[in-house]
Enzyme design. Sequence first.
Site: not given
Length: 272
Positions: A8-9, A13, A111, A131, A134, A186
Amino acid sequence: MLLAIDIGNTNIVVALFQQDELIHTWRIYSDTRRTGDEYSTIIASFFREAGLNISKIDSCVLSSVVPVLIGQFVGLIERMIGKKPVLVNPTIFDQLPVKIPESAVHEIGSDLVCNAVEAYCRFNCACIIVDFGTALTFTAVDKMGFLQGIAITPGLGTARNSLFNNTAQLPSVPLEAPPSSLGTNTIHSIQSGIILGYKGLVESLISQMRSEMSCKTGTCVQEIKVIATGGLNSVLSPITSIFQEVDKTLTLKGLNRIASILKSKNNLKNTT
């Protein structure tokens, strides 16, 4: 044993399956500057620490949304197990139970294909897979296995990091639900905007996708199952009832299922 790798980005895994049982998972930060040898050393260390023998791996399946890393991993896998990995890419799509429109074949993330195949095969119904990675993605498959469409938005972590990196005074905050939508400091104000804002985004988009799928395919809205996956699904899952199923390893299980489907088809060809 089957080695399944999901690039992935943000993270890579690495998983190990014994038949259909997921027995080990490891995570590596995605870094395009690393060489194949460096990744190979890291993966070998995982096996040593777990007391596993790499020679027991008989096959590998690989999904990547980072094109520059594909060649590195194909090479290291060949060196590790003496075989090329099965790549989840357009060359195998016509062998899968989920039908992908020609217009999307060369654009859809591998993916998302893994998610769609696993969800459709496991539940055997129309479904929307959400999903949390990212990117936050929504993949819709109808009851006949046709991919109906995809929606993509920045992921929770991406939104949080963008706010932190592009403002002078706003901090990076934990991705957890605030006590109220009325932020009084905040941190709670940012959590309200991101976490509760994304809750509304997810629920609204799923509602619209279900409605449009129902009109297009004739499936009742209530029969369209919604499945959540990805590491950050745990942020929203406790505060919404929109998900019927939650499985953070759905993509890995999709990789395993795709490998099993292809193996079965190849064995069938060899016997005819």
